[in-house]
Design a protein around this motif. Structure first.
Motif, PDB file in Angstrom:
ATOM      1  N   GLU A 139       0.831  -1.207   0.000  1.00  0.00           N
ATOM      2  CA  GLU A 139       0.000   0.000   0.000  1.00  0.00           C
ATOM      3  C   GLU A 139       0.863   1.252   0.000  1.00  0.00           C
ATOM      4  OE1 GLU A 139      -2.405  -0.403   3.387  1.00  0.00           O
ATOM      5  OE2 GLU A 139      -3.666  -1.931   2.451  1.00  0.00           O
ATOM      6  N   GLU A 140       1.947   1.231   0.810  1.00  0.00           N
ATOM      7  CA  GLU A 140       2.864   2.370   0.811  1.00  0.00           C
ATOM      8  C   GLU A 140       3.420   2.616  -0.579  1.00  0.00           C
ATOM      9  OE1 GLU A 140       4.067   4.550   2.985  1.00  0.00           O
ATOM     10  OE2 GLU A 140       2.551   3.869   4.372  1.00  0.00           O
ATOM     11  N   LEU A 141       3.786   1.521  -1.260  1.00  0.00           N
ATOM     12  CA  LEU A 141       4.365   1.671  -2.593  1.00  0.00           C
ATOM     13  C   LEU A 141       3.349   2.257  -3.562  1.00  0.00           C
ATOM     14  CD1 LEU A 141       6.406  -1.583  -2.814  1.00  0.00           C
ATOM     15  CD2 LEU A 141       7.274   0.717  -2.887  1.00  0.00           C
ATOM     16  N   ILE A 142       2.096   1.768  -3.451  1.00  0.00           N
ATOM     17  CA  ILE A 142       1.073   2.289  -4.354  1.00  0.00           C
ATOM     18  C   ILE A 142       0.852   3.766  -4.075  1.00  0.00           C
ATOM     19  CG2 ILE A 142      -1.337   2.152  -4.997  1.00  0.00           C
ATOM     20  CD1 ILE A 142      -1.295  -0.728  -4.596  1.00  0.00           C
ATOM     21  N   LEU A 143       0.924   4.153  -2.791  1.00  0.00           N
ATOM     22  CA  LEU A 143       0.726   5.557  -2.461  1.00  0.00           C
ATOM     23  C   LEU A 143       1.794   6.433  -3.076  1.00  0.00           C
ATOM     24  CD1 LEU A 143      -0.197   5.623   1.278  1.00  0.00           C
ATOM     25  CD2 LEU A 143      -1.574   6.343  -0.633  1.00  0.00           C
ATOM     26  N   SER A 144       3.049   5.927  -3.043  1.00  0.00           N
ATOM     27  CA  SER A 144       4.106   6.808  -3.535  1.00  0.00           C
ATOM     28  C   SER A 144       4.170   6.800  -5.050  1.00  0.00           C
ATOM     29  CB  SER A 144       5.447   6.404  -2.940  1.00  0.00           C
ATOM     30  OG  SER A 144       5.751   5.088  -3.303  1.00  0.00           O
ATOM     31  N   GLN A 145       3.801   5.674  -5.679  1.00  0.00           N
ATOM     32  CA  GLN A 145       3.859   5.622  -7.151  1.00  0.00           C
ATOM     33  C   GLN A 145       2.615   4.936  -7.656  1.00  0.00           C
ATOM     34  OE1 GLN A 145       7.574   3.509  -7.340  1.00  0.00           O
ATOM     35  NE2 GLN A 145       8.531   5.316  -8.212  1.00  0.00           N
ATOM     36  N   PRO A 146       1.522   5.659  -7.741  1.00  0.00           N
ATOM     37  CA  PRO A 146       0.249   4.987  -8.054  1.00  0.00           C
ATOM     38  C   PRO A 146       0.124   4.496  -9.476  1.00  0.00           C
ATOM     39  CG  PRO A 146      -0.094   7.312  -7.616  1.00  0.00           C
ATOM     40  CD  PRO A 146       1.339   7.067  -7.433  1.00  0.00           C
TER      41      PRO A 146
ATOM     42  N   VAL B  80       7.071  14.120   3.261  1.00  0.00           N
ATOM     43  CA  VAL B  80       6.943  13.535   1.927  1.00  0.00           C
ATOM     44  C   VAL B  80       5.928  12.410   1.938  1.00  0.00           C
ATOM     45  CG1 VAL B  80       8.154  12.247   0.169  1.00  0.00           C
ATOM     46  CG2 VAL B  80       9.258  14.157   1.237  1.00  0.00           C
ATOM     47  N   ARG B  81       5.991  11.572   2.998  1.00  0.00           N
ATOM     48  CA  ARG B  81       5.069  10.447   3.043  1.00  0.00           C
ATOM     49  C   ARG B  81       3.625  10.933   3.200  1.00  0.00           C
ATOM     50  NH1 ARG B  81       5.190   5.764   7.541  1.00  0.00           N
ATOM     51  NH2 ARG B  81       3.605   4.445   6.634  1.00  0.00           N
ATOM     52  N   ALA B  82       3.439  11.935   4.055  1.00  0.00           N
ATOM     53  CA  ALA B  82       2.076  12.437   4.233  1.00  0.00           C
ATOM     54  C   ALA B  82       1.552  13.046   2.938  1.00  0.00           C
ATOM     55  CB  ALA B  82       2.058  13.482   5.348  1.00  0.00           C
ATOM     56  N   ARG B  83       2.451  13.703   2.220  1.00  0.00           N
ATOM     57  CA  ARG B  83       2.007  14.296   0.969  1.00  0.00           C
ATOM     58  C   ARG B  83       1.610  13.221  -0.033  1.00  0.00           C
ATOM     59  NH1 ARG B  83       6.227  18.344  -0.597  1.00  0.00           N
ATOM     60  NH2 ARG B  83       5.850  19.140   1.460  1.00  0.00           N
ATOM     61  N   ASN B  84       2.403  12.142  -0.074  1.00  0.00           N
ATOM     62  CA  ASN B  84       2.040  11.026  -0.963  1.00  0.00           C
ATOM     63  C   ASN B  84       0.680  10.466  -0.598  1.00  0.00           C
ATOM     64  OD1 ASN B  84       4.270  11.003  -2.551  1.00  0.00           O
ATOM     65  ND2 ASN B  84       5.416   9.621  -1.252  1.00  0.00           N
ATOM     66  N   LEU B  85       0.468  10.370   0.739  1.00  0.00           N
ATOM     67  CA  LEU B  85      -0.804   9.811   1.180  1.00  0.00           C
ATOM     68  C   LEU B  85      -1.952  10.672   0.698  1.00  0.00           C
ATOM     69  CD1 LEU B  85      -2.298   7.768   2.914  1.00  0.00           C
ATOM     70  CD2 LEU B  85      -1.980   9.243   4.849  1.00  0.00           C
ATOM     71  N   ARG B  86      -1.769  11.996   0.821  1.00  0.00           N
ATOM     72  CA  ARG B  86      -2.840  12.878   0.382  1.00  0.00           C
ATOM     73  C   ARG B  86      -3.073  12.768  -1.118  1.00  0.00           C
ATOM     74  NH1 ARG B  86      -2.534  18.863   1.087  1.00  0.00           N
ATOM     75  NH2 ARG B  86      -0.371  18.456   1.511  1.00  0.00           N
ATOM     76  N   ALA B  87      -1.963  12.682  -1.854  1.00  0.00           N
ATOM     77  CA  ALA B  87      -2.092  12.713  -3.308  1.00  0.00           C
ATOM     78  C   ALA B  87      -2.749  11.445  -3.839  1.00  0.00           C
ATOM     79  CB  ALA B  87      -0.711  12.883  -3.941  1.00  0.00           C
ATOM     80  N   ALA B  88      -2.348  10.314  -3.319  1.00  0.00           N
ATOM     81  CA  ALA B  88      -2.810   9.055  -3.905  1.00  0.00           C
ATOM     82  C   ALA B  88      -3.809   8.369  -3.015  1.00  0.00           C
ATOM     83  CB  ALA B  88      -1.613   8.148  -4.159  1.00  0.00           C
TER      84      ALA B  88
ATOM     85  N   SER C 203       2.079  20.917  10.676  1.00  0.00           N
ATOM     86  CA  SER C 203       0.665  21.145  10.978  1.00  0.00           C
ATOM     87  C   SER C 203      -0.109  21.437   9.708  1.00  0.00           C
ATOM     88  CB  SER C 203       0.481  22.259  11.996  1.00  0.00           C
ATOM     89  OG  SER C 203       1.466  23.229  11.845  1.00  0.00           O
ATOM     90  N   ALA C 204       0.586  22.035   8.726  1.00  0.00           N
ATOM     91  CA  ALA C 204      -0.102  22.258   7.447  1.00  0.00           C
ATOM     92  C   ALA C 204      -0.458  20.933   6.799  1.00  0.00           C
ATOM     93  CB  ALA C 204       0.796  23.086   6.521  1.00  0.00           C
ATOM     94  N   GLU C 205       0.482  19.994   6.847  1.00  0.00           N
ATOM     95  CA  GLU C 205       0.206  18.671   6.278  1.00  0.00           C
ATOM     96  C   GLU C 205      -0.930  18.004   7.015  1.00  0.00           C
ATOM     97  OE1 GLU C 205       2.398  18.617   3.054  1.00  0.00           O
ATOM     98  OE2 GLU C 205       1.210  16.909   3.718  1.00  0.00           O
ATOM     99  N   LYS C 206      -0.913  18.157   8.356  1.00  0.00           N
ATOM    100  CA  LYS C 206      -1.950  17.498   9.146  1.00  0.00           C
ATOM    101  C   LYS C 206      -3.308  18.050   8.763  1.00  0.00           C
ATOM    102  CE  LYS C 206      -3.328  16.870  13.935  1.00  0.00           C
ATOM    103  NZ  LYS C 206      -4.363  17.835  14.043  1.00  0.00           N
TER     104      LYS C 206
END
Lengths: 300, 246
Positions: free
Chosen positions: A190-197, B55-63, B215-218
């Motif tokens: 899931e982490e991988l999909i999140l970073s490179q969907p 970076v990880r939180a941003r990825n989470l938001r994006a995808a 906090s902006a990411e949150k």
């Protein structure tokens, strides 16, 4: 991940160099940039450049990068004396360098003296505890020694700090799958999909893991991910097509009597089966009968 | 009032060009000096981790729409949980970040060094320009300006009837100061210490950087509505296969 254009370029250069045309240096640069693992060729052509003093001086300051690349390739091919020579040259030039220290650690690893390599790496980490490559080498060492649980622990600690490193997530996912810890593997995918969907590989692997976990909900989700893989690869991925057929029949088996599945995509399974048959007819016509019998048994 | 003053070409030869040349040379000198003086800054654990978390939180938001709702929700809780969520910074800590940065001796030294390398050449050059090149009209600005700019641009010239487009060499200095940035990035490569204006902007937003972006990411994460995109994919796969098979 290497893109298609880069791959064709690499193959072209490789052919050119193999058949005696020039361009060894460009080939080596491309290999270094794309981080592909072609150790034999790198060793052969790198040594041919390094042993020729004229070509060596033509490189200028890039010579040392080439030494490093050839040293690593030599370790991969177990030509340890070549490695030792390269490292000696580099050490003379850069006596206090961390990169050379790392090469030394790798040489100890290649020789199999794990304890000494561990000591070398820990001392390097003391100087700079945030060196990503050294952390990863320690994980690789633990894995090579067969100590998978320690590899997992080290990798988890690494990921606590560097959680945006998707190569590390991928390695962790593969380790979990090899240990059959599928829930954790699913998390990593899931982490991988999140970073490179948009990379279909991760969707496919995630779907595989979910299908293996089983259970109605997971099977439904797996079917969706197989479908997304088909979408992302334009229908050419055989594994995803098989996945769809298997998932649909598994779902039908699990939810026998509860027919709430049909509303979503009733034709998907038949379409996948047809696509598979067409593919097999084109590429492996003699196995077509096996395919049709297998598919028929699935539709029960 | 717009008489055309004829400016001596000697001004161009002996003022404008030498001034630009001198500034370029000083910039190059500063670049090499800063390279020599640069101490290797050990990156801080916490800062690196925070960068990666962002970076990880941003990825989470994006995808977010690509993973199942349950996983998304569990990740969101992991990030913005009140007690030990990664993005949650209690109010007390936010203040500490800046104070800590100023009390840490290494970082203070570093900042001072950077400031020094920026301030001293600027001051010296400015004083030099004022001393040597003041009291005459240096150039004419091609577009008309209002009277408000007179005090800024015509500093050495004590005539109030001269058109504001005629400026002193001080303004040429300032023009060079901001304009040579592009030239420096051409000849010195990307990473040059002459990027004063950028550094000035960076200095103002210093200490609060990590906690504010967290906090902006949150907040961004809290807003996201998860809409699982996967069911759509099934239909699209169907369409793809139909095309393939037909």
């Amino acid at each position: 991940m290497v893109s298609k254009t880069e791959e064709t370029q690499l193959n072209r250069l490789e052919n050119q160099v193999d058949n005696g045309g020039g361009g060894a240096w460009e080939y080596l640069c491309l290999v270094r940039k794309l981080k592909v693992r072609r150790s034999e060729k790198v060793l052969k052509y790198g040594l041919s450049i390094l042993n020729d003093p004229k070509k060596r001086s033509a490189l200028g300051p890039e010579e040392w990068t080439l030494y490093e690349q050839v040293a690593i390739a030599a370790m991969d091919c177990q030509c340890l004396d070549v490695t030792k020579d390269c490292i000696k040259v580099l050490q003379k030039k850069f006596p206090e360098s961390k990169r050379v220290g790392r090469l030394n650690g790798m040489l100890l690893e290649a020789k199999g003296s794990w304890a000494e390599a561990e000591k070398a790496y820990s001392s390097l980490l003391e100087d700079n505890s945030l060196d990503q490559v050294i952390h990863k080498r320690r994980v690789a060492m633990a894995k090579a020694q067969g100590n998978i649980s320690e590899a997992i622990e080290l990798l988890n600690k690494y990921l606590e700090i560097f959680m945006a490193d998707h190569d590390a997530w991928r390695e962790l996912a593969e380790i979990y799958v090899s240990l059959q810890m599928y829930k954790q593997a699913a998390f990593c995918y899931e982490e991988l999909i999140l970073s490179q969907p948009t990379v279909p590989l991760y969707h496919l692997a995630y779907a595989d893991v979910l299908y293996t976990l089983g259970g109605l909900e997971n099977l439904q989700i797996a079917k969706k991910y197989y479908a997304s893989t088909i979408d992302l690869t334009g229908g050419k991925n055989t594994r995803a097509l098989f996945g769809i057929c298997l998932c649909t029949s598994a779902i039908a088996q699990v939810s026998k009597g509860r027919n709430k599945e049909d509303k979503e995509s009733p034709e998907l399974q038949s379409l996948a089966a047809t696509a598979l048959e067409k593919d097999y007819k084109q590429r492996a016509a003699d196995k077509l009968s096996l395919l049709t019998s297998a598919l028929r048994s699935l539709k029960i | 009032m717009a008489e055309d003053l004829v400016l001596d070409t000697a001004i161009r030869d002996w003022v404008l060009i030498p001034l630009s040349v001198v500034m370029v040379l000083i910039g190059i000198l500063r670049y090499f000096v800063s390279k020599l003086m640069r101490s290797f800054q050990v990156p801080d654990h916490k800062i690196v981790k925070e960068g990666q978390v962002i970076v990880r939180a941003r990825n989470l938001r994006a995808a977010a729409n690509f993973i199942p709702p349950k996983s998304f929700r569990s990740r969101r809780v992991y990030f913005s949980n009140e007690e030990n969520g990664l993005l949650f910074v209690p109010k007390g800590q936010a203040q500490n970040a800046q104070a800590q940065m100023f009390s840490d001796p290494n970082m203070a030294m570093d900042m001072m060094k950077k400031n020094l390398s920026m301030i001293i050449p600027q001051t010296l050059t400015f004083a030099w320009v004022n001393f040597f090149f003041s009291g005459f009209v240096a150039a004419k600005i091609p577009f008309p300006l209002t009277q408000r700019f007179r005090s800024m641009l015509q500093n050495g010239i004590d005539l109030s009837t001269v058109d504001v487009s005629y400026v002193s060499s001080r303004s040429w200095y300032f023009l060079n100061l901001f304009g040579l940035r592009g030239l420096f990035s051409l000849i010195l490569g990307e990473e040059n210490a002459t990027d004063d204006t950028q550094r000035m902007m960076q200095m103002s937003g210093f200490g609060f950087d990590p906690s504010k972006s967290l906090s902006a990411e949150k907040d961004g994460l809290d807003i996201v509505q998860h809409e699982w995109a996967l069911p759509k994919f099934e239909h699209r796969a169907e369409a793809v296969l139909k095309k393939l098979v037909s």
